[in-house]
Design an enzyme around this catalytic site. Structure first.
Site, short mmCIF file in Angstrom:
data_model
loop_
_atom_site.label_atom_id
_atom_site.label_comp_id
_atom_site.label_asym_id
_atom_site.label_seq_id
_atom_site.Cartn_x
_atom_site.Cartn_y
_atom_site.Cartn_z
CG ASP A 131 2.75 0.24 4.11
OD1 ASP A 131 2.35 -0.79 4.69
OD2 ASP A 131 2.99 1.30 4.70
CG HIS A 137 6.99 0.82 0.84
ND1 HIS A 137 7.92 1.07 1.82
CD2 HIS A 137 5.94 1.65 1.09
CE1 HIS A 137 7.46 2.02 2.63
NE2 HIS A 137 6.27 2.39 2.21
ZN LIG Z 1 2.07 3.94 1.37
#
Ligand SMILES: [Zn+2]
Length: 214
Positions: free
Chosen positions: A40, A180
């Site tokens: 992400d 991430h």
């Molecule tokens: Zn995010």
């Protein structure tokens, strides 16, 4: 943050399949030993490239939930993600929290991202989306949360702790794992990722992109 608290944070945000009427996916039913890595908040000009190199080294595929504002800055990286056989998804334009954002503003931010990210996969930032927002968005998107949150974004955690905790999870196939590709998470993510992928490949798992037609 204490480990006790982190245990609580690992869980999904308050979310009941009944309330969301199956519009939010947390695991992909799979008969085989497939795992779904997701990243992400990218693309990032350096960190995303390191992720791509790692995935290529192991023959692993993944899904990148992109922020529109970052796609605008680094469109060539998105091209590379796609060329290398990974999937892309929408993570809003400016990383809005669905719980705290008026819905019209939320939808238009997602639409703005969609102009840059041609995908019907959507992941709400922070995993926070109201059931009625999920209902509204489900006419266009399939919404994905996760099975396992690595917590690579928590700066108090040692990289080794993130890896050890991830390795303790029970995987059988179909699990969706969140990392991430952001500056905040990079040191932990880039430590845990290759070690986790290598260990799971040895156990006979494969890593696949989320490929979901609506
Ligand atoms: Zn995010």
């Amino acid at each position: 943050m204490s480990r006790f608290l982190s245990g609580l944070f690992r869980k999904l945000p308050p979310y009941t399949p009944v309330l969301y009427q199956g519009r939010v996916i947390t695991r992909i039913p799979s008969a085989s030993r497939r795992l779904y890595l997701t990243f992400d908040d990218g693309p990032h000009p350096d960190i995303t490239l390191q992720v791509l190199e790692c995935l290529e080294k192991y023959g692993a595929k993944a899904t990148f939930f992109l922020l529109g504002k970052n796609v605008e800055k680094h469109p060539q990286i998105v091209q590379r993600i796609k060329t290398e056989g990974h999937s892309i998804g929408n993570h809003t334009y400016s990383h809005l929290n669905g719980w705290k954002t008026p819905s019209n503003m939320y939808y238009s931010d997602i639409k703005r991202c969609r102009q840059l990210v041609p995908s019907t996969l959507f992941r709400p930032p922070y995993g926070r989306i109201w059931p009625y927002q999920a209902h509204q968005l489900s006419s266009v998107f399939q919404i994905f949360l996760w099975t396992v949150l690595t917590q690579d974004f928590i700066i108090d955690f040692e990289p080794e702790y993130i890896l050890r905790r991830l390795m303790k999870e029970k995987f059988s196939g179909g699990e969706i794992i969140v990392f991430h590709d952001s500056e905040k998470a990079a040191s932990r993510m880039l430590y845990a990722l290759p070690r986790f992928v290598e260990a799971m490949l040895e156990k006979g798992f494969t890593f696949e992109p989320i490929d979901w037609e609506r």
